[in-house]
Design an enzyme around this catalytic site. Structure first.
Site, short mmCIF file in Angstrom:
data_model
loop_
_atom_site.label_atom_id
_atom_site.label_comp_id
_atom_site.label_asym_id
_atom_site.label_seq_id
_atom_site.Cartn_x
_atom_site.Cartn_y
_atom_site.Cartn_z
N HIS A 180 0.88 -1.18 0.00
CA HIS A 180 0.00 0.00 0.00
C HIS A 180 0.92 1.23 0.00
O HIS A 180 2.03 1.17 0.54
CB HIS A 180 -0.83 -0.07 1.29
CG HIS A 180 -1.91 0.95 1.41
ND1 HIS A 180 -1.66 2.25 1.76
CD2 HIS A 180 -3.25 0.85 1.26
CE1 HIS A 180 -2.81 2.91 1.82
NE2 HIS A 180 -3.79 2.09 1.53
N ASP B 202 3.09 -4.19 8.27
CA ASP B 202 1.86 -3.41 8.06
C ASP B 202 0.71 -4.39 8.25
O ASP B 202 0.43 -5.22 7.39
CB ASP B 202 1.89 -2.82 6.65
CG ASP B 202 0.57 -2.17 6.28
OD1 ASP B 202 -0.41 -2.32 7.03
OD2 ASP B 202 0.52 -1.52 5.22
N GLN C 66 -4.47 -4.99 7.33
CA GLN C 66 -5.46 -5.96 6.82
C GLN C 66 -5.37 -7.31 7.52
O GLN C 66 -6.04 -8.26 7.10
CB GLN C 66 -5.29 -6.15 5.31
CG GLN C 66 -5.46 -4.89 4.48
CD GLN C 66 -6.89 -4.36 4.47
OE1 GLN C 66 -7.82 -5.03 4.92
NE2 GLN C 66 -7.06 -3.15 3.99
N LYS D 230 -10.62 -0.19 10.67
CA LYS D 230 -10.86 -1.40 9.87
C LYS D 230 -11.28 -2.57 10.76
O LYS D 230 -11.47 -3.68 10.27
CB LYS D 230 -9.60 -1.75 9.08
CG LYS D 230 -9.21 -0.72 8.02
CD LYS D 230 -8.03 -1.17 7.24
CE LYS D 230 -7.33 -0.05 6.49
NZ LYS D 230 -8.04 0.42 5.31
N CYS E 168 -4.76 2.51 -3.51
CA CYS E 168 -3.50 3.04 -2.96
C CYS E 168 -2.36 2.06 -3.20
O CYS E 168 -1.51 1.85 -2.32
CB CYS E 168 -3.62 3.35 -1.47
SG CYS E 168 -4.76 4.66 -1.13
#
Ligand code: PLP
Length: 413
Positions: free
Chosen positions: A122, A199, A202, A225, A365
């Site tokens: 991303h 990261d 997700q 999220k 993104c």
């Protein structure tokens, strides 16, 4: 297994209609919806004990401070971190990564060093490192994408070198859904003395994540999220990496003692939380963690595996639709990106919206990844705890209807 139909009752927004149809919300990778208990936590704070934290002796401030730190403790336990001191509240994943890029990187990344990323990052885990590379003279290198849209680990030995200072990679791709073998990559990186940033934007919302098991040095994610409000995110930092890091923003709250010409820094983690923090949303993140833990993160994961498998099966029947991401559900999160040839994803997204179906259309993104996949953009359906197979059926029917419409329009043009 989760009872998605029951879970839906906890989410007020799922009762609404869009364009005269019941809302089918399949844009969870962008942001999730919020359950009543999270909304209540916000209202309770503002109606019951709104006050600043860590600086008052009055009852409201003491209560707000206790609830704020209680939320930190909940999130600490949720990701298996050893201590609440290692849990820094930030605005979102992007800010968490920038914090590392602005504080850790200048002291540890130098000219000629390498920062190893992947080809599926991303922008939030790419652009901050481009800036670090520009500022320091370091180079960006990339673990390439394999044919099946997993990472090509056969190339790891070539791209991970003794010059690699940092490996920064996504746990789960927001475009491909690929679950990357973070633990294995972290082990290889540590053997060469590199630091590892994950990261987890997700992954933390969708599956059990344990930072000690992954053995990463940094882990970043966003509350919005995972059922929590926008404006609250988390950076976890392993020790002793954390102890060696200087502050990010300077001002009130992050200091211990201040003179006219200098100051000393507060204890962890407040050293990294300058100014009044996002108290209400942190407390609501704690409520979101309670909610997800009540469902069980393994159940959340299994629910998404089932929905993703169901969706991939249905979509592979559609002509002229290319599906992205690994076929193996063991290495895939609840994200399904696709490209219908001859129809721009934005047009598809608009057509589905007319049917009350919210998907994401665009570059997500991840512009370099779009170029790699040779598409201008993709359409993306992404799932969460309240989605059902009936909703996937509506998506597939809507897609068929839209594709028929567009092929008709194209033929007439
Ligand atoms: N990383 C990944 C993999 C994401 O999917 C996202 C958001 O979609 C981000 C980082 C950035 O998250 P935020 O916008 O909350 O900072």
């Amino acid at each position: 297994m989760l009872d998605a139909r029951r879970i839906r009752e906890d989410f007020p927004v799922l009762r609404r209609e869009v364009n005269g149809r019941p809302l089918v919300y399949l844009d969870n990778a962008a942001t999730s919806q919020k359950p009543r208990c999270v909304i209540d936590a916000l209202v309770e704070y503002y109606e019951g004990y709104n006050s600043n934290v860590h600086r008052g002796v009055h009852a409201l401030s003491v209560e707000a401070t206790a609830r704020y730190e209680e939320a930190r403790a909940k999130v600490t336990a949720f990701i298996g971190a050893p201590s609440h001191e290692q849990l820094i509240f930030v605005r979102n994943t992007t800010e968490a990564i920038n914090l590392v890029a602005r504080t850790w990187a200048p002291a540890n990344v130098h000219e000629g060093d390498e920062i190893l990323l992947t080809e599926m990052e991303h922008h939030s885990n790419l652009v901050p490192w481009q800036k670090v590379a520009q500022d320091t003279g370091a180079h960006l290198t990339f673990i390439p994408l394999a044919e099946d849209h997993t990472l090509d680990l056969s190339r790891l030995e070539t791209v991970l070198t003794s010059r690699t200072r940092l490996v920064a990679l996504t746990h789960v791709s927001n475009v491909l859904g690929t679950i990357n073998p973070v633990k294995e990559i972290a082990r290889a990186a540590h053997q060469l003395g590199a630091t590892v940033l994950v990261d987890a934007a997700q992954s933390v919302p969708h599956m059990p994540v344990d930072v000690q098991d992954l053995d990463c040095d940094f882990l970043a994610f966003s509350g919005h999220k995972m059922c929590a409000p926008t404006g609250i995110g988390v950076l976890y930092v392993k020790r002793p990496v954390l102890d060696e890091m200087g502050p990010f923003l300077h001002g009130g709250e992050m200091v211990k003692e201040v003179w006219y010409d200098h100051a000393t820094w507060n204890d962890l983690p407040l050293r990294f939380e300058a100014g009044t923090p996002n108290i209400a949303d942190s407390i609501a993140l704690g409520a979101a963690v309670d909610y997800l833990q009540g469902l069980g993160m393994e159940n959340v994961r299994q629910h998404e595996v089932q929905l993703t498998g169901y969706t991939l099966n249905a979509l592979k029947e559609l002509e002229d639709v290319t599906l992205f991401g690994p076929k193996d559900l063991n290495v895939r999160g609840g994200v399904v990106s696709f490209y219908a040839h001859g129809v721009h994803p934005h047009d598809l997204g608009t057509a589905l919206d007319k049917l009350g179906i919210a998907i994401r259309a665009g570059h997500h993104c991840a512009m370099p990844l779009m170029r790699k996949l040779n598409v201008p953009a993709t359409a993306r359906a992404s799932f969460y705890i309240y989605n059902t197979e009936e909703e996937v059926d509506l998506l597939v029917d809507g897609l068929k209807q839209s594709l028929r419409f567009f092929s008709h329009v194209t033929r007439r043009a």
